[in-house]
Structure formats: structure tokens, C-alpha cells
Design a protein around this motif. Structure first.
Motif, short mmCIF file in Angstrom:
data_model
loop_
_atom_site.label_atom_id
_atom_site.label_comp_id
_atom_site.label_asym_id
_atom_site.label_seq_id
_atom_site.Cartn_x
_atom_site.Cartn_y
_atom_site.Cartn_z
N LEU A 137 -9.98 29.79 -3.52
CA LEU A 137 -11.29 29.25 -3.13
C LEU A 137 -12.30 30.35 -2.87
O LEU A 137 -13.51 30.14 -3.00
N GLY A 138 -11.83 31.53 -2.51
CA GLY A 138 -12.74 32.64 -2.27
C GLY A 138 -13.44 33.12 -3.53
O GLY A 138 -14.43 33.85 -3.45
N GLN A 139 -12.94 32.71 -4.70
CA GLN A 139 -13.54 33.12 -5.96
C GLN A 139 -14.46 32.06 -6.55
O GLN A 139 -15.06 32.27 -7.61
N LEU A 140 -14.56 30.93 -5.87
CA LEU A 140 -15.38 29.83 -6.41
C LEU A 140 -16.85 30.22 -6.50
O LEU A 140 -17.38 30.93 -5.65
N LYS A 141 -17.50 29.67 -7.53
CA LYS A 141 -18.93 29.86 -7.72
C LYS A 141 -19.60 28.50 -7.83
O LYS A 141 -18.96 27.50 -8.17
N SER A 142 -20.87 28.46 -7.55
CA SER A 142 -21.63 27.22 -7.66
C SER A 142 -21.55 26.70 -9.09
O SER A 142 -21.67 27.45 -10.05
N LEU B 34 -15.02 27.65 5.28
CA LEU B 34 -13.83 28.46 5.02
C LEU B 34 -13.90 29.76 5.80
O LEU B 34 -14.90 30.49 5.73
N ILE B 35 -12.83 30.05 6.53
CA ILE B 35 -12.74 31.28 7.29
C ILE B 35 -12.32 32.42 6.36
O ILE B 35 -11.84 32.18 5.24
N PRO B 36 -12.50 33.67 6.78
CA PRO B 36 -12.16 34.81 5.91
C PRO B 36 -10.72 34.78 5.39
O PRO B 36 -10.47 35.15 4.24
#
Length: 201
Positions: free
Chosen positions: A170-175, A160-162
Motif C-alpha cells: 500500500l505504501g507504493q500506491l498512487k492516485s 496508514l501509519i509508517p
């Protein structure tokens, strides 16, 4: 039909159960009664749903039991953010790839690696879906069109690009978190036709 190019985000402001159907109220400046109508389709985290009513500037959709079973919608909470994409118009450019909004399954994020300003996500998925996931092919993750960069027996990776990290959830996803997955419809047809040819022979 959609392209996987998210146009904005919405916030879950109300959830109510109606005999097994989840009625969801979403606040978003993207979807308003002046530009959209009841009955129109919209992709919410990759799920094609129908606008059932407007309330002030918010809109409502219904998620049927099958949707709750197959997607991450059974985990939605108040104030959760969701990706939004209105249905594709014939005059628009196809910048992503064809998505129907028919989620196949979910996958679990198992690793997130930073590479410069981008991030590489590793996701574990049921191995039955792997015939439809190929390196350099397209995949829909929570309604976002992405390119597969690597595959294994029951996992795949996307980068995923910035811009995508900033403009989508998706930028907030965690493992450990789950996402909705729609594999490439063209790949599904190719596999199906190939299997039918083998069975015929």
C-alpha cells in the motif's frame, strides 16, 4: 480465514493463461515447501487462493475467471509485488479483523494526503457497497486490515501509519490505481438480517 495482518510480500515471476484461468508463480521467502503444503490457503492481495505446486522455492496459485473479473488480478504484471498472509491458525492472536479472502469489489485511489509521517487515502467505490462501510469500522484493502476514518456517498478514507506503508504494498500506491476491497463480514450479515426483518414486516 485471515486477519489482514500481512506477513510478507511476494513477487510475480511468471504468468500463464490456461483456458481462461491465470496460473501465477510467486517468489517469496515467506512461503516455502518445508513449512507449507500443496492445498493450503493463502491470501494474496486479499484474495484467498490455493497453493497448487512448488517450483524450487517459488509457489503457484490459480486465479479463476471470476477472480480475474472481481479483483485487480487481471492487471498483475511480471515483477509486481503482492501482499501475503498465510491462513490464520487457531493458536494465533487476532490482531486485525476477520477476513475471508472473498473480495467484494475494487476501489480506486483518488487522493493521497500526507499527515505528519502517516498518509490518508481517499478511495472511490461503487455506492452499492457503502452500507457495509462505516466510520471507525474495519475494511480489507489488498488484504490489509484497516480502520475507516471517514465515509461519503461513494467514497471512504483510511489512514496508514509508517509501518503499514513500509511493510505492505500500500505504501507504493498512487492516485488512480485500483485495490481489492473486502468489506466487513459482520456488517454484511447485520445489513442482510435488517433487510429481511423489514421485508417481513
Amino acid at each position: 480465514m485471515f486477519t489482514g495482518i500481512v506477513k510478507g510480500q511476494g513477487k510475480i515471476v511468471q504468468l500463464q493463461d490456461n483456458h481462461g484461468t491465470e496460473q501465477i508463480r510467486i517468489a517469496s521467502s515467506l512461503i516455502d515447501p518445508e513449512n507449507f503444503a500443496i492445498g493450503e490457503s493463502i491470501s494474496i492481495n486479499g484474495v484467498c487462493l490455493t497453493i497448487t505446486k512448488f517450483q524450487n522455492n517459488d509457489f503457484w496459485v490459480d486465479a479463476m475467471p471470476e477472480t480475474l473479473k472481481r479483483t485487480t488480478f487481471d492487471e498483475l504484471q511480471l515483477n509486481s509485488l503482492v501482499n501475503l498472509e498465510p491462513a490464520l491458525q487457531v493458536t494465533e492472536r487476532l490482531n486485525g479483523h476477520f477476513l475471508l479472502g472473498h473480495v467484494d469489489t475494487t476501489a480506486v485511489v483518488t487522493k493521497i494526503e500526507e499527515q505528519s509521517s502517516s498518509k490518508v487515502f481517499t478511495l472511490k467505490i461503487d455506492s452499492s457497497q457503502m452500507p457495509f462501510i462505516v466510520e471507525k469500522g474495519s475494511i480489507g484493502i489488498d488484504g490489509v486490515s484497516l480502520t475507516v476514518v471517514a465515509v461519503g456517498s461513494d467514497w471512504f478514507q483510511v489512514a496508514l501509519i509508517p509501518y503499514t506503508l513500509k511493510e505492505t504494498i500500500l505504501g507504493q500506491l498512487k492516485s488512480g490505481e485500483k485495490v481489492n476491497i473486502e468489506t466487513d463480514i459482520l456488517g454484511k450479515y447485520v445489513v442482510k438480517m435488517n433487510n429481511e426483518v423489514v421485508d417481513y414486516e
